[in-house]
Design a protein around this motif. Structure first.
Motif, PDB file in Angstrom:
ATOM      1  N   HIS A  69       0.977  -1.162  -0.063  1.00 37.36           N
ATOM      2  CA  HIS A  69       0.026   0.088   0.070  1.00 37.36           C
ATOM      3  C   HIS A  69       1.025   1.360  -0.059  1.00 37.36           C
ATOM      4  O   HIS A  69       0.677   2.160  -0.793  1.00 37.36           O
ATOM      5  N   ALA A  72       2.367   1.928  -3.372  1.00 38.34           N
ATOM      6  CA  ALA A  72       1.292   2.315  -4.418  1.00 38.34           C
ATOM      7  C   ALA A  72       0.923   3.624  -4.173  1.00 38.34           C
ATOM      8  O   ALA A  72       0.530   4.372  -5.176  1.00 38.34           O
ATOM      9  N   ARG A  73       0.601   4.139  -2.798  1.00 46.09           N
ATOM     10  CA  ARG A  73       0.330   5.555  -2.627  1.00 46.09           C
ATOM     11  C   ARG A  73       1.484   6.509  -3.058  1.00 46.09           C
ATOM     12  O   ARG A  73       1.317   7.438  -3.611  1.00 46.09           O
ATOM     13  N   LEU A  75       3.549   5.945  -5.706  1.00 50.90           N
ATOM     14  CA  LEU A  75       3.524   5.868  -7.083  1.00 50.90           C
ATOM     15  C   LEU A  75       2.302   6.701  -7.471  1.00 50.90           C
ATOM     16  O   LEU A  75       2.772   7.543  -8.534  1.00 50.90           O
ATOM     17  N   SER A  76       1.078   6.977  -6.682  1.00 50.52           N
ATOM     18  CA  SER A  76       0.269   7.868  -7.135  1.00 50.52           C
ATOM     19  C   SER A  76       0.858   9.438  -6.973  1.00 50.52           C
ATOM     20  O   SER A  76       0.677  10.243  -7.752  1.00 50.52           O
ATOM     21  N   TYR A  77       1.516   9.368  -5.909  1.00 46.58           N
ATOM     22  CA  TYR A  77       2.035  10.702  -5.489  1.00 46.58           C
ATOM     23  C   TYR A  77       3.001  11.235  -6.531  1.00 46.58           C
ATOM     24  O   TYR A  77       2.910  12.419  -7.111  1.00 46.58           O
ATOM     25  N   LYS A  79       3.029  10.163  -9.690  1.00 45.39           N
ATOM     26  CA  LYS A  79       2.701   9.987 -11.075  1.00 45.39           C
ATOM     27  C   LYS A  79       2.365  11.545 -11.679  1.00 45.39           C
ATOM     28  O   LYS A  79       2.689  11.636 -12.733  1.00 45.39           O
ATOM     29  N   ASP A  80       1.698  12.233 -10.860  1.00 44.11           N
ATOM     30  CA  ASP A  80       1.282  13.667 -11.562  1.00 44.11           C
ATOM     31  C   ASP A  80       2.558  14.614 -11.567  1.00 44.11           C
ATOM     32  O   ASP A  80       2.598  15.240 -12.338  1.00 44.11           O
ATOM     33  N   SER A 106       0.703  -1.214 -12.602  1.00 43.82           N
ATOM     34  CA  SER A 106       0.832   0.243 -12.296  1.00 43.82           C
ATOM     35  C   SER A 106       2.182   0.644 -12.908  1.00 43.82           C
ATOM     36  O   SER A 106       2.478   1.792 -13.524  1.00 43.82           O
ATOM     37  N   MET A 110       3.357   3.120 -16.100  1.00 45.39           N
ATOM     38  CA  MET A 110       4.088   4.259 -16.039  1.00 45.39           C
ATOM     39  C   MET A 110       5.206   4.030 -16.919  1.00 45.39           C
ATOM     40  O   MET A 110       5.971   5.258 -17.517  1.00 45.39           O
TER      41      MET A 110
END
Ligand SMILES: Cc1cc2nc3c(=O)[nH]c(=O)nc-3n(C[C@H](O)[C@H](O)[C@H](O)COP(=O)(O)O)c2cc1C
Length: 179
Positions: A69, A72-73, A75-77, A79-80, A106, A110
């Motif tokens: 988790h 993954a968090r 990675l989202s952070y 990403k943008d 995911s 990327m």
């Protein structure tokens, strides 16, 4: 004189095997990167440590086909943001065949979209003495082979490959290729 630049290595790990790979990547990178670079070995508790980095190496152990988790968090952070050069790695497969099959969607996405430079998959460590009974049962169910399947030469090679891709050390003929 070259400006100061920083590279952050961060990873999610449940039983320590992936942490040790991140430690080794950070150590080898610190050895091979030239003067002017600082390597920071960070955990994922405060994602702001990634802000301002010039390069990030982010990894996770694979559990039930997914990144943990906290990774993954992260990675989202990132990403943008896309403000730094990004390399991803996963650990888990405990055989060559599983390594070929390991698909972290995911992370692969990327790379495909150009947000990450590479996604590397390393062998993992399955030490049954560290597992609780649920994990032990799950590992047995997926026919996971106990043992340490981490290849330290491969880890060192990838660290040097990252330094080459940063363009700050000369590429060697026959250097590491992505998996
Ligand atoms: C319950 C359990 C589930 C696992 N699931 C996967 C999996 O889906 N894919 C995989 O490649 N490895 C899987 N593994 C292997 C782990 O990813 C591997 O042991 C890894 O090195 C553990 O890293 P850590 O010590 O940093 O937690 C699993 C291991 C356990 C115990």
């Amino acid at each position: 004189m070259q400006a100061c630049r920083s590279l952050v290595v961060a990873a999610a790990s449940r039983h320590g095997g992936t942490c040790e790979i991140a430690d080794r990547l950070a150590t080898t990178l610190a050895e091979v990167l030239p003067e002017g670079w600082t390597v920071v070995r960070s955990d994922l508790s405060d994602l702001r440590t990634l802000d301002g980095a010039d390069a990030v190496v982010l990894g996770s152990a694979i559990y039930f086909g997914h990144w943990m988790h906290s990774a993954a968090r992260a990675l989202s952070y990132v990403k943008d943001a896309a403000l730094f050069d990004l390399w991803l790695f996963s650990t888990g497969p405990i055989s060559e065949i599983e390594s070929e099959n390991a698909q972290i969607i995911s992370a692969n996405a990327m790379v495909t979209s150009g947000q990450a430079i590479e996604h590397k998959v390393f062998g993992g460590r399955l030490d049954t003495s560290r597992l609780n009974w649920i994990e032990r049962a799950a590992a047995t169910a997926v026919h996971a082979l106990p043992g340490d399947h981490r290849d330290w030469d491969q880890v060192d090679e990838w660290a040097r490959h990252i330094a080459e891709q940063l363009g700050v050390v000369p590429a060697r003929p026959g250097g590491a290729a992505a998996s």
